[in-house]
Motif scaffolding. Structure first.
Motif, PDB file in Angstrom:
ATOM      1  N   ALA A  43      -6.211   6.429   1.325  1.00  0.00           N
ATOM      2  CA  ALA A  43      -6.229   8.314   0.907  1.00  0.00           C
ATOM      3  C   ALA A  43      -5.199   8.558   2.457  1.00  0.00           C
ATOM      4  O   ALA A  43      -4.508   9.774   1.871  1.00  0.00           O
ATOM      5  CB  ALA A  43      -7.655   8.782   1.088  1.00  0.00           C
ATOM      6  N   GLN A  44      -5.805   8.036   3.543  1.00  0.00           N
ATOM      7  CA  GLN A  44      -4.860   9.003   4.879  1.00  0.00           C
ATOM      8  C   GLN A  44      -3.465   7.582   4.890  1.00  0.00           C
ATOM      9  O   GLN A  44      -2.740   9.057   5.119  1.00  0.00           O
ATOM     10  CB  GLN A  44      -5.733   7.393   6.106  1.00  0.00           C
ATOM     11  CG  GLN A  44      -5.501   7.907   7.404  1.00  0.00           C
ATOM     12  CD  GLN A  44      -5.602   9.691   7.365  1.00  0.00           C
ATOM     13  OE1 GLN A  44      -6.216   9.407   7.105  1.00  0.00           O
ATOM     14  NE2 GLN A  44      -4.198   9.980   8.030  1.00  0.00           N
ATOM     15  N   GLN A  45      -3.228   6.539   4.432  1.00  0.00           N
ATOM     16  CA  GLN A  45      -1.362   6.217   3.940  1.00  0.00           C
ATOM     17  C   GLN A  45      -1.069   7.154   3.065  1.00  0.00           C
ATOM     18  O   GLN A  45      -0.088   7.511   3.088  1.00  0.00           O
ATOM     19  CB  GLN A  45      -1.465   4.878   3.988  1.00  0.00           C
ATOM     20  CG  GLN A  45      -2.457   3.754   4.833  1.00  0.00           C
ATOM     21  CD  GLN A  45      -2.446   2.441   4.416  1.00  0.00           C
ATOM     22  OE1 GLN A  45      -2.654   2.063   3.141  1.00  0.00           O
ATOM     23  NE2 GLN A  45      -2.042   1.968   4.679  1.00  0.00           N
ATOM     24  N   PHE A  94      13.176   4.055  -7.518  1.00  0.00           N
ATOM     25  CA  PHE A  94      12.991   4.184  -6.091  1.00  0.00           C
ATOM     26  C   PHE A  94      11.499   4.996  -6.113  1.00  0.00           C
ATOM     27  O   PHE A  94      10.933   4.631  -5.684  1.00  0.00           O
ATOM     28  CB  PHE A  94      13.948   4.222  -4.932  1.00  0.00           C
ATOM     29  CG  PHE A  94      15.001   3.448  -4.812  1.00  0.00           C
ATOM     30  CD1 PHE A  94      14.684   2.399  -3.806  1.00  0.00           C
ATOM     31  CD2 PHE A  94      16.356   3.666  -5.603  1.00  0.00           C
ATOM     32  CE1 PHE A  94      15.253   1.540  -4.246  1.00  0.00           C
ATOM     33  CE2 PHE A  94      17.111   2.276  -5.171  1.00  0.00           C
ATOM     34  CZ  PHE A  94      16.340   1.248  -4.751  1.00  0.00           C
ATOM     35  N   ASN A  95      11.758   6.327  -6.797  1.00  0.00           N
ATOM     36  CA  ASN A  95      10.506   6.923  -6.964  1.00  0.00           C
ATOM     37  C   ASN A  95       9.504   6.048  -7.762  1.00  0.00           C
ATOM     38  O   ASN A  95       7.998   6.361  -7.124  1.00  0.00           O
ATOM     39  CB  ASN A  95      10.807   8.814  -7.783  1.00  0.00           C
ATOM     40  CG  ASN A  95      11.048   9.757  -7.018  1.00  0.00           C
ATOM     41  OD1 ASN A  95      11.642   9.395  -5.638  1.00  0.00           O
ATOM     42  ND2 ASN A  95      11.970  10.354  -7.480  1.00  0.00           N
ATOM     43  N   ALA A  96       9.512   5.549  -8.514  1.00  0.00           N
ATOM     44  CA  ALA A  96       8.664   4.641  -9.355  1.00  0.00           C
ATOM     45  C   ALA A  96       8.234   3.566  -8.374  1.00  0.00           C
ATOM     46  O   ALA A  96       6.678   3.530  -8.331  1.00  0.00           O
ATOM     47  CB  ALA A  96       9.399   4.331 -11.196  1.00  0.00           C
ATOM     48  N   LEU A  97       8.675   3.159  -7.937  1.00  0.00           N
ATOM     49  CA  LEU A  97       9.049   1.625  -6.878  1.00  0.00           C
ATOM     50  C   LEU A  97       8.002   2.490  -5.156  1.00  0.00           C
ATOM     51  O   LEU A  97       6.419   2.356  -4.579  1.00  0.00           O
ATOM     52  CB  LEU A  97       9.403   1.476  -5.923  1.00  0.00           C
ATOM     53  CG  LEU A  97      10.242   0.887  -7.151  1.00  0.00           C
ATOM     54  CD1 LEU A  97      12.177   0.107  -6.527  1.00  0.00           C
ATOM     55  CD2 LEU A  97       9.661  -0.937  -8.106  1.00  0.00           C
ATOM     56  N   THR A  98       7.870   3.762  -5.296  1.00  0.00           N
ATOM     57  CA  THR A  98       7.591   3.951  -4.294  1.00  0.00           C
ATOM     58  C   THR A  98       6.171   4.307  -4.906  1.00  0.00           C
ATOM     59  O   THR A  98       4.185   4.494  -4.255  1.00  0.00           O
ATOM     60  CB  THR A  98       8.430   5.909  -3.606  1.00  0.00           C
ATOM     61  OG1 THR A  98       9.426   5.257  -2.935  1.00  0.00           O
ATOM     62  CG2 THR A  98       6.726   6.384  -2.858  1.00  0.00           C
ATOM     63  N   ALA A  99       5.692   5.350  -5.888  1.00  0.00           N
ATOM     64  CA  ALA A  99       4.665   5.508  -6.709  1.00  0.00           C
ATOM     65  C   ALA A  99       3.445   4.755  -6.796  1.00  0.00           C
ATOM     66  O   ALA A  99       2.351   4.304  -6.765  1.00  0.00           O
ATOM     67  CB  ALA A  99       4.977   6.327  -7.934  1.00  0.00           C
ATOM     68  N   TYR A 100       4.375   3.559  -7.012  1.00  0.00           N
ATOM     69  CA  TYR A 100       3.763   2.252  -7.354  1.00  0.00           C
ATOM     70  C   TYR A 100       3.045   1.289  -6.512  1.00  0.00           C
ATOM     71  O   TYR A 100       1.910   1.274  -5.888  1.00  0.00           O
ATOM     72  CB  TYR A 100       4.602   1.041  -8.071  1.00  0.00           C
ATOM     73  CG  TYR A 100       4.060  -0.420  -8.535  1.00  0.00           C
ATOM     74  CD1 TYR A 100       3.056  -0.743  -9.554  1.00  0.00           C
ATOM     75  CD2 TYR A 100       3.831  -1.399  -7.334  1.00  0.00           C
ATOM     76  CE1 TYR A 100       2.266  -1.805  -9.363  1.00  0.00           C
ATOM     77  CE2 TYR A 100       3.641  -2.429  -7.619  1.00  0.00           C
ATOM     78  CZ  TYR A 100       2.594  -3.140  -9.000  1.00  0.00           C
ATOM     79  OH  TYR A 100       2.295  -4.480  -8.857  1.00  0.00           O
ATOM     80  N   ILE A 101       3.527   1.701  -5.468  1.00  0.00           N
ATOM     81  CA  ILE A 101       3.126   0.928  -3.983  1.00  0.00           C
ATOM     82  C   ILE A 101       2.144   1.579  -3.591  1.00  0.00           C
ATOM     83  O   ILE A 101       0.936   1.489  -2.544  1.00  0.00           O
ATOM     84  CB  ILE A 101       4.197   0.981  -3.241  1.00  0.00           C
ATOM     85  CG1 ILE A 101       5.256  -0.238  -3.423  1.00  0.00           C
ATOM     86  CG2 ILE A 101       3.169   0.989  -1.961  1.00  0.00           C
ATOM     87  CD1 ILE A 101       6.758   0.093  -2.468  1.00  0.00           C
ATOM     88  N   VAL A 102       2.629   3.309  -3.566  1.00  0.00           N
ATOM     89  CA  VAL A 102       0.956   4.214  -2.966  1.00  0.00           C
ATOM     90  C   VAL A 102       0.123   4.192  -3.605  1.00  0.00           C
ATOM     91  O   VAL A 102      -0.993   4.150  -3.637  1.00  0.00           O
ATOM     92  CB  VAL A 102       1.676   5.965  -2.730  1.00  0.00           C
ATOM     93  CG1 VAL A 102       0.430   6.609  -2.558  1.00  0.00           C
ATOM     94  CG2 VAL A 102       2.482   5.384  -1.819  1.00  0.00           C
ATOM     95  N   THR A 103       0.635   4.352  -5.286  1.00  0.00           N
ATOM     96  CA  THR A 103      -1.718   3.732  -5.872  1.00  0.00           C
ATOM     97  C   THR A 103      -2.192   2.333  -6.083  1.00  0.00           C
ATOM     98  O   THR A 103      -3.280   2.899  -5.930  1.00  0.00           O
ATOM     99  CB  THR A 103      -0.784   4.367  -7.383  1.00  0.00           C
ATOM    100  OG1 THR A 103       0.382   3.833  -7.936  1.00  0.00           O
ATOM    101  CG2 THR A 103       0.049   5.664  -7.491  1.00  0.00           C
ATOM    102  N   ILE A 158       5.072   1.923   6.009  1.00  0.00           N
ATOM    103  CA  ILE A 158       3.726   2.203   5.933  1.00  0.00           C
ATOM    104  C   ILE A 158       2.457   1.233   5.606  1.00  0.00           C
ATOM    105  O   ILE A 158       0.702   1.501   6.107  1.00  0.00           O
ATOM    106  CB  ILE A 158       3.306   3.789   5.907  1.00  0.00           C
ATOM    107  CG1 ILE A 158       4.571   4.662   6.674  1.00  0.00           C
ATOM    108  CG2 ILE A 158       2.238   4.400   5.847  1.00  0.00           C
ATOM    109  CD1 ILE A 158       5.095   6.254   6.724  1.00  0.00           C
ATOM    110  N   ILE A 159       3.028   0.711   4.399  1.00  0.00           N
ATOM    111  CA  ILE A 159       2.033   0.525   3.196  1.00  0.00           C
ATOM    112  C   ILE A 159       1.501  -0.529   3.113  1.00  0.00           C
ATOM    113  O   ILE A 159       0.750  -1.560   3.523  1.00  0.00           O
ATOM    114  CB  ILE A 159       1.372   1.426   1.990  1.00  0.00           C
ATOM    115  CG1 ILE A 159       1.191   2.843   2.056  1.00  0.00           C
ATOM    116  CG2 ILE A 159       0.707   0.921   0.992  1.00  0.00           C
ATOM    117  CD1 ILE A 159       1.210   3.516   0.769  1.00  0.00           C
ATOM    118  N   LEU A 160       2.564  -1.703   3.091  1.00  0.00           N
ATOM    119  CA  LEU A 160       3.079  -2.989   2.786  1.00  0.00           C
ATOM    120  C   LEU A 160       3.101  -3.794   3.773  1.00  0.00           C
ATOM    121  O   LEU A 160       3.005  -4.873   4.323  1.00  0.00           O
ATOM    122  CB  LEU A 160       3.902  -3.047   2.051  1.00  0.00           C
ATOM    123  CG  LEU A 160       3.884  -2.346   0.371  1.00  0.00           C
ATOM    124  CD1 LEU A 160       5.523  -3.151   0.097  1.00  0.00           C
ATOM    125  CD2 LEU A 160       2.887  -3.045   0.068  1.00  0.00           C
ATOM    126  N   GLY A 161       3.486  -3.152   5.182  1.00  0.00           N
ATOM    127  CA  GLY A 161       3.611  -3.414   6.639  1.00  0.00           C
ATOM    128  C   GLY A 161       4.991  -4.021   6.864  1.00  0.00           C
ATOM    129  O   GLY A 161       4.600  -5.966   7.658  1.00  0.00           O
TER     130      GLY A 161
END
Length: 344
Positions: free
Chosen positions: A184-186, A170-179, A119-122
Motif C-alpha cells: 500500500a505504501q509503495q 507501458f501503462n499496462a506494465l506499470t499497473a501489473y507491477i504495482v498490483t 521503487i517496487i522491484l528494486g
C-alpha cells in the motif's frame, strides 16, 4: 484568427517583457512561501549575497533555506514548464494535431514503468536512482515508438498511433507491477510521483535541466523555418527544400530527450505542453521564431505559479503539482477553444 506582422511583433515584445517580470516575481514569491515565511527583501538579499554583490546581515537558517532548498526548486519548476511548453509547440506543428503534447509519444508512460521498477522491484539494487530508472524507461518508450513508426517515416498519423500503443503497453506494465508486487505504501508513493512532485529537486537537477532545455531551444530555433513549413504538411515542407524525414527525426529526438529528462525528475505534469502553446499562439500568431521563446517564458511562469498554489492551497501539506496544472489547464483550454470557435 489572423494577426498582422506589426501587431504580432508588438504583442511578442509585450508578452516577453510581461512574462519575464512576472517570472522573476513568481520565483521570488515561491522562494518566500513555506512553513518558514521569508520576506521578498530577504530573498533578494540572500541571492545578491551569494553572488557577492551585497553583504547584508541575514540569518544563516534563512539563507540556507533560500539557497539550498527553495530557490533550486523554483528554478527547476520554471525550466520544467519552459521545456514542456516548447515540446508541446513543436509536436503540435510536427504532427499537425492540436491535441498533441509532450506525452503523445508514450514517454511519460515509459518513465512511469522505469520509476515503478526502481521503487517496487528494486531494479539496480540501490545503484540506480529513481530519476535514472525513469529516464531509462522514457528512452525505452521513445525507441519503441521510433521502431514502430519507422523512424518517423510513416508520417504524423503513424507516429501518433505508435505513441498510443507505447502508452498503453507501458501503462499496462506499470499497473501489473504495482498490483502484483507493491504494498500500500509503495502504491501511494508511485501515485504521488506519477502526479508530479518537485520536492526532491536540488541544484544538480537544475544544472542538468538548464543544459538540456537550452540545447533544445537552440536546436528548435535553428529549425524554426522548418516547423513553420510542417504546419502546412509534409509535401509543403518538402517543396521548400526541407529534408522532411531527417528534420522530423531530429526534432522528435530533441523533444523526447527534454520530456524524458523532465519526467525523470518531477514525474508526469500534464496540460502545460497542451495549453501554453495554444494560448501563446492565440496572442502572437504561429511563427515559431517568436512562438518558441514566448512558450518558454509563459510555460515557466505557469509552472512556478502552479507550484506556489500546490504548496499554499492546503495547510502543512503539498498537493501534487499535476493536480494543480490540470485544474487550471482544463478551464483555460476550454476558454481558448471557446474563443477560437468558428463564427456562425
Amino acid at each position: 484568427m489572423t494577426i498582422s506582422p506589426s501587431r504580432a511583433g508588438l504583442r511578442f515584445a509585450a508578452l516577453l517583457v510581461a512574462s519575464l517580470a512576472i517570472l522573476v516575481l513568481a520565483i521570488a514569491t515561491a522562494v518566500g512561501i513555506g512553513e518558514m515565511r521569508i520576506p521578498l527583501r530577504t530573498v533578494a538579499l540572500a541571492v545578491t549575497n551569494q553572488f557577492g554583490w551585497t553583504s547584508a546581515e541575514i540569518s544563516h537558517i534563512q539563507a540556507s533555506v533560500i539557497w539550498d532548498l527553495r530557490l533550486s526548486r523554483a528554478l527547476v519548476a520554471a525550466l520544467c514548464g519552459a521545456g514542456l511548453a516548447m515540446c508541446g509547440a513543436i509536436l503540435q506543428s510536427l504532427l499537425r494535431n492540436a491535441l498533441a503534447e509532450p506525452y503523445v509519444l508514450g514517454i511519460s508512460a515509459g518513465a512511469s514503468t522505469g520509476a515503478v521498477a526502481v521503487i517496487i522491484l528494486g531494479v539496480g539494487a540501490g545503484a540506480v536512482s529513481l530519476s535514472m530508472g525513469a529516464f531509462a524507461g522514457a528512452l525505452a518508450a521513445f525507441v519503441f515508438v521510433a521502431v514502430l513508426s519507422g523512424g518517423g517515416r510513416g508520417g504524423a498519423d503513424r507516429t501518433i498511433l505508435s505513441g498510443v500503443a507505447a502508452a498503453q503497453l507501458f501503462n499496462a506494465l506499470t499497473a501489473y507491477i504495482v498490483t502484483t508486487s507493491g504494498n500500500a505504501q509503495q502504491a501511494r508513493d508511485v501515485m504521488f510521483w506519477l502526479l508530479g512532485s518537485l520536492g526532491g529537486v536540488r541544484w544538480p537537477e537544475f544544472q542538468l535541466l538548464a543544459v538540456v532545455v537550452a540545447f533544445g531551444l537552440g536546436v528548435c530555433i535553428w529549425y524554426a523555418r522548418a516547423l513553420d513549413a510542417f504546419t502546412f504538411g509534409d509535401d509543403a515542407a518538402a517543396s521548400m527544400g526541407i529534408p522532411v524525414e531527417r528534420v522530423r527525426v531530429i526534432l522528435f529526438a530533441v523533444t523526447a530527450v527534454m520530456t524524458a529528462t523532465i519526467v525523470s525528475m518531477v514525474g508526469s505534469i500534464g496540460f502545460v505542453g497542451l495549453v501554453v502553446p495554444h494560448a501563446v499562439r492565440f496572442l502572437i500568431g504561429p511563427g515559431h521564431m517568436r512562438l518558441l521563446p514566448a512558450c518558454l517564458l509563459v510555460g515557466a511562469v505557469f509552472m512556478v505559479l502552479a507550484d506556489i498554489v500546490s504548496r499554499s492551497i492546503m495547510q502543512q501539506q503539498t498537493l501534487p503539482i499535476g493536480i494543480v496544472t490540470a485544474l487550471v489547464g482544463v478551464p483555460c483550454f476550454a476558454l481558448i477553444l471557446y474563443r477560437a470557435r468558428p463564427a456562425t
